[in-house]
Scaffold this motif. Structure first.
Motif, PDB file in Angstrom:
ATOM      1  N   TYR A  56       1.996   9.711   6.634  1.00  0.00           N
ATOM      2  CA  TYR A  56       2.998   9.466   5.603  1.00  0.00           C
ATOM      3  C   TYR A  56       2.845   8.054   5.038  1.00  0.00           C
ATOM      4  O   TYR A  56       2.841   7.854   3.822  1.00  0.00           O
ATOM      5  CB  TYR A  56       4.413   9.657   6.156  1.00  0.00           C
ATOM      6  N   GLU A  57       2.742   7.076   5.916  1.00  0.00           N
ATOM      7  CA  GLU A  57       2.642   5.687   5.467  1.00  0.00           C
ATOM      8  C   GLU A  57       1.368   5.443   4.660  1.00  0.00           C
ATOM      9  O   GLU A  57       1.378   4.663   3.706  1.00  0.00           O
ATOM     10  CB  GLU A  57       2.747   4.739   6.656  1.00  0.00           C
ATOM     11  N   HIS A  58       0.296   6.123   5.024  1.00  0.00           N
ATOM     12  CA  HIS A  58      -0.948   5.993   4.262  1.00  0.00           C
ATOM     13  C   HIS A  58      -0.750   6.556   2.851  1.00  0.00           C
ATOM     14  O   HIS A  58      -1.127   5.919   1.863  1.00  0.00           O
ATOM     15  CB  HIS A  58      -2.079   6.722   4.983  1.00  0.00           C
ATOM     16  N   MET A  59      -0.150   7.738   2.751  1.00  0.00           N
ATOM     17  CA  MET A  59       0.099   8.356   1.447  1.00  0.00           C
ATOM     18  C   MET A  59       1.047   7.480   0.625  1.00  0.00           C
ATOM     19  O   MET A  59       0.832   7.280  -0.574  1.00  0.00           O
ATOM     20  CB  MET A  59       0.683   9.755   1.636  1.00  0.00           C
ATOM     21  N   TYR A  60       2.062   6.939   1.289  1.00  0.00           N
ATOM     22  CA  TYR A  60       3.018   6.058   0.612  1.00  0.00           C
ATOM     23  C   TYR A  60       2.307   4.823   0.055  1.00  0.00           C
ATOM     24  O   TYR A  60       2.557   4.411  -1.077  1.00  0.00           O
ATOM     25  CB  TYR A  60       4.129   5.638   1.579  1.00  0.00           C
ATOM     26  N   ARG A  61       1.416   4.249   0.842  1.00  0.00           N
ATOM     27  CA  ARG A  61       0.674   3.048   0.425  1.00  0.00           C
ATOM     28  C   ARG A  61      -0.184   3.341  -0.809  1.00  0.00           C
ATOM     29  O   ARG A  61      -0.275   2.518  -1.723  1.00  0.00           O
ATOM     30  CB  ARG A  61      -0.184   2.554   1.589  1.00  0.00           C
ATOM     31  N   ILE A  62      -0.804   4.508  -0.852  1.00  0.00           N
ATOM     32  CA  ILE A  62      -1.609   4.895  -2.017  1.00  0.00           C
ATOM     33  C   ILE A  62      -0.723   4.986  -3.252  1.00  0.00           C
ATOM     34  O   ILE A  62      -1.036   4.420  -4.305  1.00  0.00           O
ATOM     35  CB  ILE A  62      -2.336   6.236  -1.774  1.00  0.00           C
ATOM     36  N   ALA A  63       0.397   5.701  -3.121  1.00  0.00           N
ATOM     37  CA  ALA A  63       1.309   5.869  -4.254  1.00  0.00           C
ATOM     38  C   ALA A  63       1.874   4.527  -4.712  1.00  0.00           C
ATOM     39  O   ALA A  63       1.925   4.243  -5.913  1.00  0.00           O
ATOM     40  CB  ALA A  63       2.428   6.834  -3.880  1.00  0.00           C
ATOM     41  N   ALA A  64       2.297   3.707  -3.778  1.00  0.00           N
ATOM     42  CA  ALA A  64       2.873   2.401  -4.121  1.00  0.00           C
ATOM     43  C   ALA A  64       1.848   1.508  -4.812  1.00  0.00           C
ATOM     44  O   ALA A  64       2.182   0.796  -5.768  1.00  0.00           O
ATOM     45  CB  ALA A  64       3.415   1.723  -2.864  1.00  0.00           C
ATOM     46  N   THR A  65       0.610   1.555  -4.357  1.00  0.00           N
ATOM     47  CA  THR A  65      -0.443   0.746  -4.966  1.00  0.00           C
ATOM     48  C   THR A  65      -0.698   1.178  -6.401  1.00  0.00           C
ATOM     49  O   THR A  65      -0.755   0.344  -7.314  1.00  0.00           O
ATOM     50  CB  THR A  65      -1.747   0.826  -4.141  1.00  0.00           C
ATOM     51  N   LEU A  66      -0.833   2.486  -6.622  1.00  0.00           N
ATOM     52  CA  LEU A  66      -1.068   2.977  -7.979  1.00  0.00           C
ATOM     53  C   LEU A  66       0.134   2.674  -8.866  1.00  0.00           C
ATOM     54  O   LEU A  66      -0.025   2.234 -10.009  1.00  0.00           O
ATOM     55  CB  LEU A  66      -1.361   4.477  -7.979  1.00  0.00           C
ATOM     56  N   ASP A  67       1.339   2.883  -8.362  1.00  0.00           N
ATOM     57  CA  ASP A  67       2.537   2.600  -9.128  1.00  0.00           C
ATOM     58  C   ASP A  67       2.576   1.135  -9.542  1.00  0.00           C
ATOM     59  O   ASP A  67       2.871   0.810 -10.693  1.00  0.00           O
ATOM     60  CB  ASP A  67       3.769   2.966  -8.306  1.00  0.00           C
ATOM     61  N   SER A  68       2.231   0.254  -8.627  1.00  0.00           N
ATOM     62  CA  SER A  68       2.210  -1.172  -8.925  1.00  0.00           C
ATOM     63  C   SER A  68       1.145  -1.517  -9.968  1.00  0.00           C
ATOM     64  O   SER A  68       1.398  -2.316 -10.872  1.00  0.00           O
ATOM     65  CB  SER A  68       1.944  -1.945  -7.625  1.00  0.00           C
ATOM     66  N   LEU A  69      -0.018  -0.911  -9.857  1.00  0.00           N
ATOM     67  CA  LEU A  69      -1.089  -1.162 -10.827  1.00  0.00           C
ATOM     68  C   LEU A  69      -0.695  -0.710 -12.233  1.00  0.00           C
ATOM     69  O   LEU A  69      -1.063  -1.340 -13.231  1.00  0.00           O
ATOM     70  CB  LEU A  69      -2.377  -0.455 -10.396  1.00  0.00           C
ATOM     71  N   LEU A  70       0.059   0.371 -12.318  1.00  0.00           N
ATOM     72  CA  LEU A  70       0.459   0.895 -13.612  1.00  0.00           C
ATOM     73  C   LEU A  70       1.593   0.099 -14.247  1.00  0.00           C
ATOM     74  O   LEU A  70       1.849   0.221 -15.435  1.00  0.00           O
ATOM     75  CB  LEU A  70       0.859   2.367 -13.498  1.00  0.00           C
TER      76      LEU A  70
END
Length: 106
Positions: A90-104
């Motif tokens: 879960y935390e790995h998936m969350y980190r991916i989503a948070a990173t992309l969200d931040s980049l956008l």
């Protein structure tokens, strides 16, 4: 696809991680339909062909989002063991989503 965690490992390492990418693109309105997984695959292949990617997009892996907590908007994600996913996954998936969200946001 090339983003790395602080430890130097790639964030996206499995086909299922495309679910986090899908979720963020839907939440941000970049892809308009949160249930059209096949359409999303076609859309991504047009703008960013994944055949040569380290982790190519796979429709079958993506469509399984409908059976997970990741089908909800990112702001509503909360870990819940009832979904049969480990806290680490879960935390790995969350980190991916948070990173992309931040980049956008830039």
């Amino acid at each position: 696809m090339e983003c790395k965690a602080p430890d130097g490992r790639y964030l996206v390492t499995r086909k299922v991680h495309w679910q986090a990418i899908f979720r963020i693109l839907v939440d941000r309105g970049i892809y308009p339909d949160g249930t059209d997984y096949r359409g999303f695959c076609c859309y991504i292949e047009e703008v960013f062909p994944t055949a040569e990617c380290r982790v190519p997009l796979d429709y079958h892996s993506l469509k399984n989002i409908s059976q997970t907590m990741f089908v909800r908007p990112f702001a509503e994600w909360r870990y819940d063991a009832v979904y049969g996913i480990s806290r680490q996954a879960y935390e790995h998936m969350y980190r991916i989503a948070a990173t992309l969200d931040s980049l956008l946001k830039c």
